[in-house]
Design a protein around this motif. Sequence first.
Motif, PDB file in Angstrom:
ATOM      1  N   THR A  49       9.503   3.917   6.869  1.00  0.00           N
ATOM      2  CA  THR A  49       8.319   3.054   7.564  1.00  0.00           C
ATOM      3  C   THR A  49       8.909   1.915   8.517  1.00  0.00           C
ATOM      4  O   THR A  49       9.973   1.205   8.115  1.00  0.00           O
ATOM      5  CB  THR A  49       7.264   2.452   6.826  1.00  0.00           C
ATOM      6  OG1 THR A  49       7.464   1.565   5.802  1.00  0.00           O
ATOM      7  CG2 THR A  49       6.426   3.676   5.945  1.00  0.00           C
ATOM      8  N   HIS A  50       7.865   1.468   9.338  1.00  0.00           N
ATOM      9  CA  HIS A  50       8.367  -0.045  10.099  1.00  0.00           C
ATOM     10  C   HIS A  50       8.615  -0.983   9.128  1.00  0.00           C
ATOM     11  O   HIS A  50       9.648  -1.767   9.458  1.00  0.00           O
ATOM     12  CB  HIS A  50       7.186  -0.078  11.105  1.00  0.00           C
ATOM     13  CG  HIS A  50       7.723  -1.359  12.059  1.00  0.00           C
ATOM     14  ND1 HIS A  50       8.659  -1.240  13.143  1.00  0.00           N
ATOM     15  CD2 HIS A  50       7.221  -2.600  12.095  1.00  0.00           C
ATOM     16  CE1 HIS A  50       8.487  -2.619  13.629  1.00  0.00           C
ATOM     17  NE2 HIS A  50       7.790  -3.437  13.024  1.00  0.00           N
ATOM     18  N   GLN A  51       7.756  -1.355   8.384  1.00  0.00           N
ATOM     19  CA  GLN A  51       8.029  -2.308   7.478  1.00  0.00           C
ATOM     20  C   GLN A  51       9.175  -2.273   6.572  1.00  0.00           C
ATOM     21  O   GLN A  51       9.867  -3.241   6.402  1.00  0.00           O
ATOM     22  CB  GLN A  51       6.627  -2.146   6.353  1.00  0.00           C
ATOM     23  CG  GLN A  51       6.673  -3.605   5.453  1.00  0.00           C
ATOM     24  CD  GLN A  51       5.527  -3.544   4.638  1.00  0.00           C
ATOM     25  OE1 GLN A  51       4.584  -2.580   4.521  1.00  0.00           O
ATOM     26  NE2 GLN A  51       5.250  -4.855   3.781  1.00  0.00           N
ATOM     27  N   GLU A  52       9.627  -1.017   6.376  1.00  0.00           N
ATOM     28  CA  GLU A  52      10.915  -1.184   5.454  1.00  0.00           C
ATOM     29  C   GLU A  52      12.015  -1.357   6.348  1.00  0.00           C
ATOM     30  O   GLU A  52      13.062  -1.847   5.993  1.00  0.00           O
ATOM     31  CB  GLU A  52      10.893   0.285   5.053  1.00  0.00           C
ATOM     32  CG  GLU A  52      10.076   0.851   3.720  1.00  0.00           C
ATOM     33  CD  GLU A  52      10.331   2.378   3.360  1.00  0.00           C
ATOM     34  OE1 GLU A  52      11.203   2.443   2.545  1.00  0.00           O
ATOM     35  OE2 GLU A  52       9.647   3.119   3.778  1.00  0.00           O
ATOM     36  N   THR A  53      11.880  -0.784   7.771  1.00  0.00           N
ATOM     37  CA  THR A  53      13.126  -1.158   8.783  1.00  0.00           C
ATOM     38  C   THR A  53      13.211  -2.519   8.894  1.00  0.00           C
ATOM     39  O   THR A  53      14.286  -3.201   8.796  1.00  0.00           O
ATOM     40  CB  THR A  53      12.693  -0.522   9.977  1.00  0.00           C
ATOM     41  OG1 THR A  53      12.487   1.074   9.806  1.00  0.00           O
ATOM     42  CG2 THR A  53      13.659  -0.656  11.053  1.00  0.00           C
ATOM     43  N   TRP A 105       7.290   5.049  -1.375  1.00  0.00           N
ATOM     44  CA  TRP A 105       7.428   4.029  -0.733  1.00  0.00           C
ATOM     45  C   TRP A 105       7.160   2.731  -1.240  1.00  0.00           C
ATOM     46  O   TRP A 105       8.190   1.917  -1.201  1.00  0.00           O
ATOM     47  CB  TRP A 105       6.365   3.834   0.315  1.00  0.00           C
ATOM     48  CG  TRP A 105       6.138   2.816   1.493  1.00  0.00           C
ATOM     49  CD1 TRP A 105       7.149   2.532   2.517  1.00  0.00           C
ATOM     50  CD2 TRP A 105       5.399   1.512   1.054  1.00  0.00           C
ATOM     51  NE1 TRP A 105       6.548   1.274   2.867  1.00  0.00           N
ATOM     52  CE2 TRP A 105       5.819   0.675   2.228  1.00  0.00           C
ATOM     53  CE3 TRP A 105       4.536   0.945   0.089  1.00  0.00           C
ATOM     54  CZ2 TRP A 105       5.210  -0.636   1.968  1.00  0.00           C
ATOM     55  CZ3 TRP A 105       3.969  -0.125   0.049  1.00  0.00           C
ATOM     56  CH2 TRP A 105       4.153  -1.042   1.021  1.00  0.00           C
ATOM     57  N   ASN A 161      12.286   9.156   7.062  1.00  0.00           N
ATOM     58  CA  ASN A 161      10.989   8.908   6.676  1.00  0.00           C
ATOM     59  C   ASN A 161      10.385   7.489   6.338  1.00  0.00           C
ATOM     60  O   ASN A 161       9.530   7.413   5.763  1.00  0.00           O
ATOM     61  CB  ASN A 161      10.663   9.844   5.384  1.00  0.00           C
ATOM     62  CG  ASN A 161      11.897   9.296   4.275  1.00  0.00           C
ATOM     63  OD1 ASN A 161      12.798   8.906   4.358  1.00  0.00           O
ATOM     64  ND2 ASN A 161      11.198   9.655   2.965  1.00  0.00           N
TER      65      ASN A 161
END
Length: 346
Positions: free
Chosen positions: A150-154, A118, A148
């Motif tokens: 995360t919300h933060q990445e999205t 991540w 896979n």
Amino acid sequence: MINQEVIFLSIITLSLLSLLFLLLLYLLTRKFYDIKKRRKIENYKNKIYPKVLSIIAEGDLVRGISFEKKVLKQKAIEELLSKYVKILEGEEEKKRLSELATLWLEDYYRKRLKSKRWSQRMNALYHIEDFHMVKLIDDVVLLSSKKNITHQETIHILRILASFQFSGLKDLLPNQYHYLSRYDYRSILTRLEHGLFDQFVLTFHKSPTPFKYAILDVISVKRAKEYCVFTENVFSTYQGELKLRALKALAEIGYVKDIEPCLEMLHSSKWQERMVAAKLIGSIKEEKGIPRLIELLHDQTWWVRSQAGQSIRQFPNGKAILQKVLETSKDAYARDMAWDWLHKGV
């Protein structure tokens, strides 16, 4: 029996000491390796920074730098460009930095976007945005489809696509990401230029409520006068929070075509609406609203009284009006508020 216990305790103690020694040895080795790595990075940065600065500042040809795509050297380039990107102001300089980043780090970030870690993916996303590496937009879109992430990445992916004015965002955002919060939507939409933002304004009435809030928030933050007619339409069409947010946007824009519905809001039963309407009257300096603003200095809600005082102060004769309230009003709260705004900034 006692001897056996002593022997057992001695074995445990020696084992623990051995483990502690091995751990210390590992930490010392790791520390030595990190120091050595850091020294190499700093040495390489010192070696190339004059040429890099010359390329960015003056547009010199990219030559004289023997650059091998090794991780330590790429890390040094990344740190050097990160330093410059924070202080550059000229568009030409920013463009050259972006070209350098693409030339030297494109493959580096492409690999990291595919990493299972991540931290490496997020680090790559931050630098892709900072360096405005538009050539990696397809890789960023591809990452958005991974299960896979995360919300933060999205959210960061969507912000990058907005910053790069990705045309597919107008379909991607409402269809695949209809579950986001108002704050998330706003952080994405604020990065859009006029043309792409228009596409979302056109679909306002079909959008989920948090998305509608975000659109109005962006108009408000940017004080986008070109959306005044649209915002007035929302104000007259909707009720509740949407009506209030449209009124806030109009107050920030400082212009309305039809003032009468806004004047009516000064008499609303909801203190939030009275407060925002008072702000609008002050921002557009509508003299029809002055008598009601004076009445709102006597409002039971402190926020309404304060906004009424601020709005009155914005008029050319605002100080005289506040002085009269201070001298003649029988309401102690109104007098206090008039006094406060008479002495603001004094």
